[in-house]
Design an enzyme around this catalytic site. Structure first.
Site, PDB file in Angstrom:
ATOM      1  N   ASP A  22       0.849  -1.181   0.000  1.00 33.67           N
ATOM      2  CA  ASP A  22       0.000   0.000   0.000  1.00 33.67           C
ATOM      3  C   ASP A  22       0.887   1.234   0.000  1.00 33.67           C
ATOM      4  OD1 ASP A  22      -1.975  -1.856   0.216  1.00 33.67           O
ATOM      5  OD2 ASP A  22      -2.823  -1.108   2.095  1.00 33.67           O
TER       6      ASP A  22
ATOM      7  N   ASP B 193     -15.609  -3.756  -2.212  1.00 29.59           N
ATOM      8  CA  ASP B 193     -15.408  -3.595  -0.776  1.00 29.59           C
ATOM      9  C   ASP B 193     -16.785  -3.603  -0.125  1.00 29.59           C
ATOM     10  OD1 ASP B 193     -12.771  -3.180  -1.504  1.00 29.59           O
ATOM     11  OD2 ASP B 193     -12.997  -1.005  -1.541  1.00 29.59           O
TER      12      ASP B 193
END
Length: 251
Positions: free
Chosen positions: A8, A131
């Protein structure tokens, strides 16, 4: 079973967030390319990159770090990336730079026509990131919960021609509480394309549980905080997954 390390990216650094909160970022490395090299050397067969700044800005924000990672390992294994992908031009730029797959999240939900165009223009290279919390899809870096059911959207996107789905249970991400196997399998059974689990991976038991459902359509799992915190030994976990799936040569 693919164990896919996550890198990330925030401000050019490798970080981990808790539940998508940019203010709760732990920096794990200031050299993302070196981190990519580490995971490949430990046996990773694919990498998962997230442009966190891009996800919030709606456009690429960590290009330098992404290109450095691709220069380091892009010729060796497939690399996928999500975060801030809102245009065909961005997709083309990323694929030309050496990415194997791009992950479209919020834009897929808000602008299905864009997703259709992307699947047509870049067939085989488009992954959708869904998500969800309690079966409902979230968008905009998880800050907005929609009324869309995950399975309904996944089936629609499969018809568009997406290559696979990365499914993240946002109630568990970064919390080391275990993968939501039940919800992941339910989604995988509802579509004919591979599903990659994400959110909450915490230990070897999660890997073993996922291997048991691989034949249901769960192709892999994204490994985040657990492999950075030391709760999960990545190389040992990939070896265990291979043993369970009979992918190691016993000779």
């Amino acid at each position: 079973m693919l164990l896919i390390p996550a890198i990330d990216l925030k401000d050019g650094q490798c970080v981990r967030l808790k539940q998508g909160d940019m203010d709760q970022a732990t920096i794990f490395s200031e050299d993302p390319a070196a981190m990519a090299r580490k995971w490949v050397d430990l046996g990773a067969r694919r990498l998962h990159l997230v442009d966190l700044n891009g996800a919030f800005a709606g456009k690429p924000k960590n290009l330098e770090a992404i290109e450095a990672i691709l220069d380091e390992v892009g010729d060796e294994i497939p690399v996928q990336l999500g975060g801030g992908i809102r245009s065909l031009e961005t997709i083309e730029k990323y694929l030309d730079a050496g990415l194997s797959y791009v992950i479209i999240g919020t834009a897929a939900v808000k602008d299905p026509g864009f997703l259709q165009d992307a699947c047509t223009a870049f067939a085989g290279s488009i992954i959708v990131g869904l998500d969800a919390k309690d079966g409902k899809v979230a968008t905009d870096g998880w800050s907005k919960l929609t009324g869309h059911e995950v399975i309904d959207l996944a089936q629609k996107f499969e018809d568009y021609g997406v290559e696979s789905i990365v499914y993240t249970d946002i109630g568990r991400d970064g919390m080391l509480q275990g993968i939501n196997i039940e919800a992941t399998v339910k989604l995988a059974q509802a579509v004919g394309i591979p599903v990659i689990a994400s959110g909450g991976l915490s230990n070897l038991v999660d890997i073993e549980n996922l291997c048991e459902v691989e034949e249901q359509g769960v192709e892999g799992v994204i490994c985040g905080r657990a492999i950075y915190s030391g709760d999960l030994d990545f190389a040992a976990a990939q070896k265990r997954a291979d043993e369970l799936n009979g992918e190691l040569d016993n000779a």
